[in-house]
Design a protein around this motif. Structure first.
Motif, PDB file in Angstrom:
ATOM      1  N   SER A   1     -10.752  13.376 -43.816  1.00  8.42           N
ATOM      2  CA  SER A   1     -10.494  13.114 -42.397  1.00  8.42           C
ATOM      3  C   SER A   1      -9.764  14.283 -41.754  1.00  8.42           C
ATOM      4  O   SER A   1      -9.319  14.195 -40.613  1.00  8.42           O
ATOM      5  CB  SER A   1      -9.691  11.821 -42.216  1.00  8.42           C
ATOM      6  OG  SER A   1     -10.470  10.704 -42.585  1.00  8.42           O
ATOM      7  N   TRP A   2      -9.578  15.361 -42.510  1.00 12.31           N
ATOM      8  CA  TRP A   2      -9.003  16.638 -42.080  1.00 12.31           C
ATOM      9  C   TRP A   2      -7.486  16.611 -41.892  1.00 12.31           C
ATOM     10  O   TRP A   2      -6.860  17.662 -41.884  1.00 12.31           O
ATOM     11  CB  TRP A   2      -9.681  17.152 -40.803  1.00 12.31           C
ATOM     12  CG  TRP A   2     -11.105  17.497 -41.021  1.00 12.31           C
ATOM     13  CD1 TRP A   2     -12.199  16.848 -40.547  1.00 12.31           C
ATOM     14  CD2 TRP A   2     -11.608  18.590 -41.819  1.00 12.31           C
ATOM     15  NE1 TRP A   2     -13.356  17.453 -41.000  1.00 12.31           N
ATOM     16  CE2 TRP A   2     -13.018  18.532 -41.772  1.00 12.31           C
ATOM     17  CE3 TRP A   2     -10.987  19.606 -42.554  1.00 12.31           C
ATOM     18  CZ2 TRP A   2     -13.831  19.442 -42.425  1.00 12.31           C
ATOM     19  CZ3 TRP A   2     -11.806  20.507 -43.207  1.00 12.31           C
ATOM     20  CH2 TRP A   2     -13.206  20.438 -43.146  1.00 12.31           C
ATOM     21  N   ASP A   3      -6.880  15.453 -41.780  1.00 16.24           N
ATOM     22  CA  ASP A   3      -5.420  15.408 -41.672  1.00 16.24           C
ATOM     23  C   ASP A   3      -4.782  14.946 -42.980  1.00 16.24           C
ATOM     24  O   ASP A   3      -3.569  14.790 -43.066  1.00 16.24           O
ATOM     25  CB  ASP A   3      -4.989  14.485 -40.541  1.00 16.24           C
ATOM     26  CG  ASP A   3      -5.344  13.021 -40.784  1.00 16.24           C
ATOM     27  OD1 ASP A   3      -6.272  12.755 -41.591  1.00 16.24           O
ATOM     28  OD2 ASP A   3      -4.696  12.148 -40.174  1.00 16.24           O
ATOM     29  N   GLU A   4      -5.593  14.728 -44.011  1.00 21.92           N
ATOM     30  CA  GLU A   4      -5.086  14.218 -45.281  1.00 21.92           C
ATOM     31  C   GLU A   4      -4.561  15.355 -46.154  1.00 21.92           C
ATOM     32  O   GLU A   4      -5.051  16.493 -46.080  1.00 21.92           O
ATOM     33  CB  GLU A   4      -6.206  13.469 -46.017  1.00 21.92           C
ATOM     34  CG  GLU A   4      -6.729  12.270 -45.243  1.00 21.92           C
ATOM     35  CD  GLU A   4      -8.119  11.829 -45.690  1.00 21.92           C
ATOM     36  OE1 GLU A   4      -8.339  10.617 -45.800  1.00 21.92           O
ATOM     37  OE2 GLU A   4      -8.967  12.710 -45.913  1.00 21.92           O
ATOM     38  N   PRO A   5      -3.593  15.072 -47.015  1.00 23.53           N
ATOM     39  CA  PRO A   5      -3.039  16.124 -47.873  1.00 23.53           C
ATOM     40  C   PRO A   5      -3.982  16.559 -48.988  1.00 23.53           C
ATOM     41  O   PRO A   5      -3.748  17.574 -49.637  1.00 23.53           O
ATOM     42  CB  PRO A   5      -1.780  15.480 -48.457  1.00 23.53           C
ATOM     43  CG  PRO A   5      -2.038  14.000 -48.393  1.00 23.53           C
ATOM     44  CD  PRO A   5      -2.862  13.789 -47.158  1.00 23.53           C
ATOM     45  N   THR A   6      -5.030  15.772 -49.235  1.00 19.42           N
ATOM     46  CA  THR A   6      -6.013  16.093 -50.269  1.00 19.42           C
ATOM     47  C   THR A   6      -7.412  15.845 -49.730  1.00 19.42           C
ATOM     48  O   THR A   6      -7.583  15.226 -48.673  1.00 19.42           O
ATOM     49  CB  THR A   6      -5.817  15.212 -51.528  1.00 19.42           C
ATOM     50  OG1 THR A   6      -6.023  13.842 -51.166  1.00 19.42           O
ATOM     51  CG2 THR A   6      -4.431  15.398 -52.132  1.00 19.42           C
TER      52      THR A   6
ATOM     53  N   VAL B   1     -16.722   6.108 -45.854  1.00 21.16           N
ATOM     54  CA  VAL B   1     -15.760   5.715 -44.831  1.00 21.16           C
ATOM     55  C   VAL B   1     -14.710   4.813 -45.470  1.00 21.16           C
ATOM     56  O   VAL B   1     -15.046   3.774 -46.041  1.00 21.16           O
ATOM     57  CB  VAL B   1     -16.456   4.972 -43.672  1.00 21.16           C
ATOM     58  CG1 VAL B   1     -15.419   4.542 -42.622  1.00 21.16           C
ATOM     59  CG2 VAL B   1     -17.527   5.850 -43.037  1.00 21.16           C
ATOM     60  N   PRO B   2     -13.449   5.190 -45.415  1.00 23.19           N
ATOM     61  CA  PRO B   2     -12.410   4.375 -46.047  1.00 23.19           C
ATOM     62  C   PRO B   2     -12.411   2.935 -45.536  1.00 23.19           C
ATOM     63  O   PRO B   2     -12.566   2.679 -44.345  1.00 23.19           O
ATOM     64  CB  PRO B   2     -11.112   5.085 -45.637  1.00 23.19           C
ATOM     65  CG  PRO B   2     -11.512   6.485 -45.347  1.00 23.19           C
ATOM     66  CD  PRO B   2     -12.894   6.399 -44.775  1.00 23.19           C
TER      67      PRO B   2
ATOM     68  N   GLU C   1     -21.743   4.494 -34.156  1.00 20.18           N
ATOM     69  CA  GLU C   1     -21.027   5.712 -34.500  1.00 20.18           C
ATOM     70  C   GLU C   1     -21.688   6.869 -33.786  1.00 20.18           C
ATOM     71  O   GLU C   1     -22.807   6.749 -33.266  1.00 20.18           O
ATOM     72  CB  GLU C   1     -21.076   5.951 -36.006  1.00 20.18           C
ATOM     73  CG  GLU C   1     -22.494   6.140 -36.527  1.00 20.18           C
ATOM     74  CD  GLU C   1     -22.581   6.177 -38.043  1.00 20.18           C
ATOM     75  OE1 GLU C   1     -23.245   7.088 -38.571  1.00 20.18           O
ATOM     76  OE2 GLU C   1     -21.985   5.283 -38.694  1.00 20.18           O
ATOM     77  N   LEU C   2     -21.011   7.989 -33.765  1.00 20.55           N
ATOM     78  CA  LEU C   2     -21.577   9.261 -33.305  1.00 20.55           C
ATOM     79  C   LEU C   2     -21.485  10.240 -34.457  1.00 20.55           C
ATOM     80  O   LEU C   2     -20.657  10.074 -35.358  1.00 20.55           O
ATOM     81  CB  LEU C   2     -20.817   9.788 -32.093  1.00 20.55           C
ATOM     82  CG  LEU C   2     -20.794   8.891 -30.851  1.00 20.55           C
ATOM     83  CD1 LEU C   2     -19.867   9.477 -29.799  1.00 20.55           C
ATOM     84  CD2 LEU C   2     -22.196   8.706 -30.296  1.00 20.55           C
ATOM     85  N   GLN C   3     -22.318  11.265 -34.431  1.00 23.89           N
ATOM     86  CA  GLN C   3     -22.263  12.286 -35.474  1.00 23.89           C
ATOM     87  C   GLN C   3     -22.376  13.677 -34.872  1.00 23.89           C
ATOM     88  O   GLN C   3     -23.115  13.889 -33.903  1.00 23.89           O
ATOM     89  CB  GLN C   3     -23.386  12.090 -36.499  1.00 23.89           C
ATOM     90  CG  GLN C   3     -23.251  10.844 -37.355  1.00 23.89           C
ATOM     91  CD  GLN C   3     -24.339  10.731 -38.407  1.00 23.89           C
ATOM     92  OE1 GLN C   3     -25.053  11.676 -38.688  1.00 23.89           O
ATOM     93  NE2 GLN C   3     -24.453   9.547 -38.990  1.00 23.89           N
ATOM     94  N   SER C   4     -21.627  14.608 -35.455  1.00 26.59           N
ATOM     95  CA  SER C   4     -21.728  16.037 -35.154  1.00 26.59           C
ATOM     96  C   SER C   4     -21.786  16.778 -36.471  1.00 26.59           C
ATOM     97  O   SER C   4     -21.314  16.276 -37.503  1.00 26.59           O
ATOM     98  CB  SER C   4     -20.521  16.536 -34.348  1.00 26.59           C
ATOM     99  OG  SER C   4     -20.369  15.838 -33.135  1.00 26.59           O
TER     100      SER C   4
ATOM    101  N   LEU D   1     -12.149  10.007 -35.943  1.00 25.90           N
ATOM    102  CA  LEU D   1     -13.093  10.213 -37.036  1.00 25.90           C
ATOM    103  C   LEU D   1     -13.179   8.996 -37.957  1.00 25.90           C
ATOM    104  O   LEU D   1     -12.165   8.437 -38.365  1.00 25.90           O
ATOM    105  CB  LEU D   1     -12.643  11.434 -37.841  1.00 25.90           C
ATOM    106  CG  LEU D   1     -13.687  12.127 -38.718  1.00 25.90           C
ATOM    107  CD1 LEU D   1     -14.812  12.696 -37.871  1.00 25.90           C
ATOM    108  CD2 LEU D   1     -13.013  13.245 -39.520  1.00 25.90           C
ATOM    109  N   LEU D   2     -14.426   8.614 -38.294  1.00 21.93           N
ATOM    110  CA  LEU D   2     -14.633   7.659 -39.375  1.00 21.93           C
ATOM    111  C   LEU D   2     -14.547   8.384 -40.719  1.00 21.93           C
ATOM    112  O   LEU D   2     -13.872   7.938 -41.634  1.00 21.93           O
ATOM    113  CB  LEU D   2     -15.998   6.974 -39.221  1.00 21.93           C
ATOM    114  CG  LEU D   2     -16.098   5.961 -38.079  1.00 21.93           C
ATOM    115  CD1 LEU D   2     -17.551   5.634 -37.784  1.00 21.93           C
ATOM    116  CD2 LEU D   2     -15.323   4.702 -38.424  1.00 21.93           C
TER     117      LEU D   2
END
Length: 417
Positions: free
Chosen positions: A212-217, A251-252, A287-290, A317-318
């Motif tokens: 999700s880009w903000d996670e530490p891993t 998706v979590p 949902e949307l996708q890019s 973000l999903l």
């Protein structure tokens, strides 16, 4: 009528499903704007028209929908067939395609026309399997174009965005059927991924990294490995990977019942290379996708640029996904060299996503990022034309095949001008 995700209402006034080549020619003879429509999995208006949409999933041209030449391994396919259906038919003949996208539900022609792809350091886009195609021009002429007989223009006719004609059949190279196992590792440190990127992505036939880009891993890494002679081991690109003991969805928090089998259980390649099962709906479509494709040599810098945007990206973000794709020679393919794909599956919050996309595109611009043709993006047509060295050759080809511009609807109209 709307697209698969429901975010776009088509402008077409009619939808037709011809059952023969003669019926298709009659549809085209009427005149006016026309566009082919596949499985409606584009998230923008790339496939739209103010005239007539044509779906060829029911077209019978007198040949089997899946027609395999056992001598060459080339399969001729009805353009409207879905990849999951094609793969099942090929498996029965002991053959397979080399790669699949995340969803097996998408049509062959639509995926090819937009350079849709899976993942894997040595795996090219789905369009790269094409060795020939048949299309009907707006003048009603049925044309067959192959790499061997039309070498000057073939590479411009495959990823065509539907701008040359209504594709009725594609010819794809296949390989002997093979088995794949899928293993999922959890919580890979970013430092490990960045310092050992080649080892991680090269440790299996296909690798996808979810974040999700903000996670530490990196939240999850999906490794899809070819199984030979009934064996096959779990990959170990770096020591001590923490392996999932339960099924995982990209998706979590979502039930993984729709996902293909995990935990190293071998199965036919088409039941592992896609993330989702053909007989399940992967999501409600809300949902949307890019997606942005860029040279692999910029992978570390681009990933770090996205991590810096994590606090802004994650709330919308999903899930995000990092994939790798090998180079091809197709004119409108974004894979002019070995590449990575940064994929975003968004909550259906269109205005907020639209406001964020220019920020992402500015951050990725220094790395030569180009958007997936069928996803949502902000890049204007002038910028995209300049990003493709053979674009003017493609425009000339479109002028030759469709001199009246009847196939120029939606984004294709803005792109070709």
């Amino acid at each position: 009528m709307r697209n698969w995700a429901g975010n776009l209402a088509y402008a077409a006034h009619d939808l037709v499903r011809p059952t023969s080549l003669e019926e298709l020619a009659d549809v085209l003879a009427v005149g006016g704007p026309v566009r082919a429509l596949g499985s409606r999995h584009s998230f923008n208006d790339l496939a739209d028209t103010t005239g007539t949409h044509v779906q060829v999933d029911g077209l019978d041209d007198g040949r089997p929908a899946v027609d395999l030449d056992t001598g060459t391994g080339v399969v001729s396919v009805n353009a409207g067939l879905r990849y999951g259906e094609l793969s099942r038919a090929l498996e029965a003949e002991g053959r397979a395609v080399t790669q699949l996208a995340s969803l097996p539900h998408i049509s062959v022609a639509g995926a090819v026309a937009t350079a849709t792809h899976g993942s894997g350091d040595s795996n090219r886009s789905l369009a790269s399997a094409v060795v020939g195609l048949e299309l009907m021009t707006t003048a009603g002429e049925l044309r067959r174009i192959t790499r061997d007989t039309d070498p000057e223009v073939f590479a411009g006719t495959v990823v065509s965005l539907g701008a040359l004609g209504i594709v009725t059949r594609l010819e794809l190279a296949t390989v002997p059927a093979f088995q794949v196992r899928q293993d999922v590792a959890l919580d890979l440190p970013w430092q490990t991924v960045l310092e050992h990127f080649d080892a991680v992505t090269g440790s299996a036939y296909s690798v996808s990294l979810f974040t999700s880009w903000d996670e530490p891993t990196v939240r999850a890494a999906w490794f899809k490995s070819v199984v030979s002679d009934g064996g096959g081991r779990r990959p170990e690109p770096v020591p001590g990977l923490p392996w999932a003991e339960h099924d995982v969805h990209p998706v979590p928090g979502v039930d993984p019942a729709a996902c293909t089998a995990q935990h190293g259980v071998p199965g036919p390649s088409h039941e592992r290379l896609s993330h989702f099962r053909l007989d399940h709906t992967p999501s409600a479509g809300e949902e949307l996708q890019s997606e942005y494709l860029l040279p692999r040599r910029h992978a570390a810098e681009a990933i770090e640029a996205m991590r810096a945007l994590g606090p802004r990206v994650a709330p919308l973000l999903l899930t995000g996904e990092i994939r790798t794709i090998a180079a091809d020679d197709l004119w409108l393919s974004p894979f002019g060299e070995d590449s990575i794909g940064l994929h975003f599956t968004w909550h259906p919050r269109g205005a907020e996503v639209a406001a964020l996309l220019p920020v992402i595109e500015d951050a990725l611009a220094p790395f030569g990022a180009r958007p997936h043709w069928g996803k949502v993006f902000a890049a204007d047509p002038v910028a995209l034309r300049a990003a493709y060295p053979r674009f003017e050759d493609f425009r000339a080809l479109a002028d030759r095949f469709d001199p009246q511009g009847r196939l120029r609807g939606g984004y294709v109209a803005r792109l070709l001008g």
